[in-house]
Enzyme design. Sequence first.
Site, PDB file in Angstrom:
ATOM      1  N   ASP A 253       0.846  -1.194   0.000  1.00 27.10           N
ATOM      2  CA  ASP A 253       0.000   0.000   0.000  1.00 27.10           C
ATOM      3  C   ASP A 253       0.880   1.242   0.000  1.00 27.10           C
ATOM      4  OD1 ASP A 253      -2.360   1.493   0.303  1.00 27.10           O
ATOM      5  OD2 ASP A 253      -2.116   1.515   2.482  1.00 27.10           O
ATOM      6  N   ILE A 302      -2.432   7.140  -9.663  1.00 23.02           N
ATOM      7  CA  ILE A 302      -1.639   8.195  -9.030  1.00 23.02           C
ATOM      8  C   ILE A 302      -2.503   9.458  -9.050  1.00 23.02           C
ATOM      9  CG2 ILE A 302       0.544   9.491  -9.014  1.00 23.02           C
ATOM     10  CD1 ILE A 302       1.157   6.548  -8.739  1.00 23.02           C
ATOM     11  N   CYS A 308      -8.415  12.653  -3.088  1.00 23.27           N
ATOM     12  CA  CYS A 308      -6.970  12.846  -3.278  1.00 23.27           C
ATOM     13  C   CYS A 308      -6.634  14.291  -3.591  1.00 23.27           C
ATOM     14  CB  CYS A 308      -6.478  12.043  -4.472  1.00 23.27           C
ATOM     15  SG  CYS A 308      -6.657  10.299  -4.262  1.00 23.27           S
ATOM     16  N   GLY A 342      -9.282   4.040  -8.012  1.00 22.51           N
ATOM     17  CA  GLY A 342      -9.582   5.442  -7.740  1.00 22.51           C
ATOM     18  C   GLY A 342     -10.229   6.182  -8.897  1.00 22.51           C
ATOM     19  N   GLY A 343     -11.052   7.164  -8.531  1.00 20.68           N
ATOM     20  CA  GLY A 343     -11.631   8.054  -9.532  1.00 20.68           C
ATOM     21  C   GLY A 343     -12.926   7.559 -10.152  1.00 20.68           C
ATOM     22  N   SER A 365     -14.901   5.965  -2.501  1.00 20.94           N
ATOM     23  CA  SER A 365     -16.054   6.818  -2.195  1.00 20.94           C
ATOM     24  C   SER A 365     -17.371   6.115  -2.505  1.00 20.94           C
ATOM     25  CB  SER A 365     -15.972   8.134  -2.975  1.00 20.94           C
ATOM     26  OG  SER A 365     -16.200   7.911  -4.336  1.00 20.94           O
ATOM     27  N   TYR A 388     -15.818  10.215   5.216  1.00 20.81           N
ATOM     28  CA  TYR A 388     -14.941   9.583   4.228  1.00 20.81           C
ATOM     29  C   TYR A 388     -13.679  10.420   4.136  1.00 20.81           C
ATOM     30  CZ  TYR A 388     -13.169   7.671  -0.167  1.00 20.81           C
ATOM     31  OH  TYR A 388     -12.373   7.076  -1.126  1.00 20.81           O
ATOM     32  N   ARG A 389     -12.536   9.797   4.373  1.00 25.00           N
ATOM     33  CA  ARG A 389     -11.302  10.595   4.354  1.00 25.00           C
ATOM     34  C   ARG A 389     -10.191   9.883   3.599  1.00 25.00           C
ATOM     35  NH1 ARG A 389      -9.370  10.110  10.725  1.00 25.00           N
ATOM     36  NH2 ARG A 389      -8.688   7.943  10.641  1.00 25.00           N
ATOM     37  N   ARG A 404       2.277   5.367   3.746  1.00 26.27           N
ATOM     38  CA  ARG A 404       1.760   5.211   2.373  1.00 26.27           C
ATOM     39  C   ARG A 404       2.282   6.359   1.514  1.00 26.27           C
ATOM     40  NH1 ARG A 404      -2.732   5.999  -1.316  1.00 26.27           N
ATOM     41  NH2 ARG A 404      -3.193   3.971  -2.188  1.00 26.27           N
ATOM     42  N   HIS A 474     -24.671  13.700 -19.813  1.00 24.69           N
ATOM     43  CA  HIS A 474     -25.390  13.751 -18.523  1.00 24.69           C
ATOM     44  C   HIS A 474     -26.811  14.257 -18.776  1.00 24.69           C
ATOM     45  CE1 HIS A 474     -22.116  13.085 -15.548  1.00 24.69           C
ATOM     46  NE2 HIS A 474     -21.379  13.327 -16.611  1.00 24.69           N
TER      47      HIS A 474
END
Length: 491
Positions: A253, A302, A308, A342-343, A365, A388-389, A404, A474
């Site tokens: 990690d 990244i 982030c 992520g993302g 998330s 959420y952190r 990390r 959208h």
Amino acid sequence: DRPFSEKLEVPEALTFDDVLLRPKESRIEPDDADVSTRVSKNVELNIPILSAAMDTVTESDTAIGMAREGGLGVLHRNMDIETMVAEIERIKRADELVIDRENVVTASPEQTIAEVDTMMGQEGVSGAPVVDDDDTVLGIISGTDIRPYLEVGETDEVREAMTDEVITAGVDIEAREALELMYEYKIERVPIVDDDDTLVGLVTMQGLLQRRENQDAAHDGDGQLVCGAAVGPFETDRATAADEAGADVLFIDCAHAHNLNVIESAREIKDAVEADVVVGNVGTSEAAAEVVDFADGIKVGIGPGSICTTRVVTGAGMPQITAVAEVADVAAQEDVPVIADGGIRYSGDAIKAIAAGADAVMLGSYFAGTEEAPGRVITMNGKKYKQYRGMGSVGAMKSGGGDRYLKDDEDGEEFVPEGVEAATPYKGTLASELHQLVGGMRSGMGYVGAATIPEFKERSEFVRVSSAGQTEGHPHDVMITDEAPNYSPDE
Ligand code: XMP
């Protein structure tokens, strides 16, 4: 000697919103799409989804829920090693057919009814085999047996109230046989005994029904739920402890695994454990090339994560679709699975990551608002949220995960954070979130006409989307009146 101006001849890097899947001829109905995959060389999943190793996302409740649905939860490492070992053991025990002797709550014939009632309440069980000092099964006691005694005969002994004609079975019993026994004799638990009637385990109706409900659960070779665990890049002790406790995949990690000290240490950890070792995070082909010879999986990301700030704080990062594709090109040469981390905000992002070359995706998330996630529930303006952190936020680094980000500062005064502390709307269960996520991904496979994940990776193509195209994608020119379960205009 290279002119600086050459640096401005830059390659373009794309992310989720920059691309869409080109629709193709298809006979694939979403329900027929097979979403099983590999997360690492030796670990298969039935859905290509992982929950992030974050202290507001994955502890054992999330990991159990993920594996029951066919995915993988990765335990965070802001807990001491003993706690992590206990969490892994809890996951591994959760859906066992036969509960091992050491985990079976038993009663002794001399206990009083009041004592056994208290004990069952504390242990959270509704019945227990009654054994003598040699562990020979003498009977079985349940809530139904003790109820008539509770008011009048609390001091009577268990031997008075227990059922002494016990239906037992041998260790090789299968789930179907156990269920048949329970239906035939109208019982809820079957003690498992050896030839001398010594207790070696227990099968319960509750456990059997749970297993039947989750036929797509991701199991290890012993039929237990799969489990992942994050370990710090230099935490060999944690790695060996998690390995011994039964973790199937260890995740090195680190926010920047293309650090040569990290890679050296990751190699040592790989040599020291039996579990698969996924190395991350990386975001370039050069980094992938450094780890592809020993990693059982490579994790990519990244700075794409919702919490982030790596990219704004450090100026470094790689838009996620390009990062995944670069890494996947290298990983494919050694047949090493790739995880996009992520993302991901929508199911469409998740399936785009797979089209770019990932075998599975990791989300933070998306799951942080579920009931199973460990974060605090917060109420603001009458609406419920969960904490959420980022693991690179000051709060999370103070709780222990600073390395990390290759940072160590006990007081937390001098941290340079790479993440924020936030709140996310409180959602329902993990299972319902996964249903929407995987359902959307299956539909994406239908649009491309691919029946399996490998076929989808092969067959899918991207088109580039302009900002006008993004707006068009959208809901627009309307006021949304009823919230959809898989789209929130706030997102
Ligand atoms: P999502 O977008 O799913 O991202 O919420 C979860 C992933 O984000 C990474 N992560 C961080 N990255 N600073 C970062 O730059 C942080 O504080 C941080 N915390 C988590 C991590 O890879 C996770 O899986």
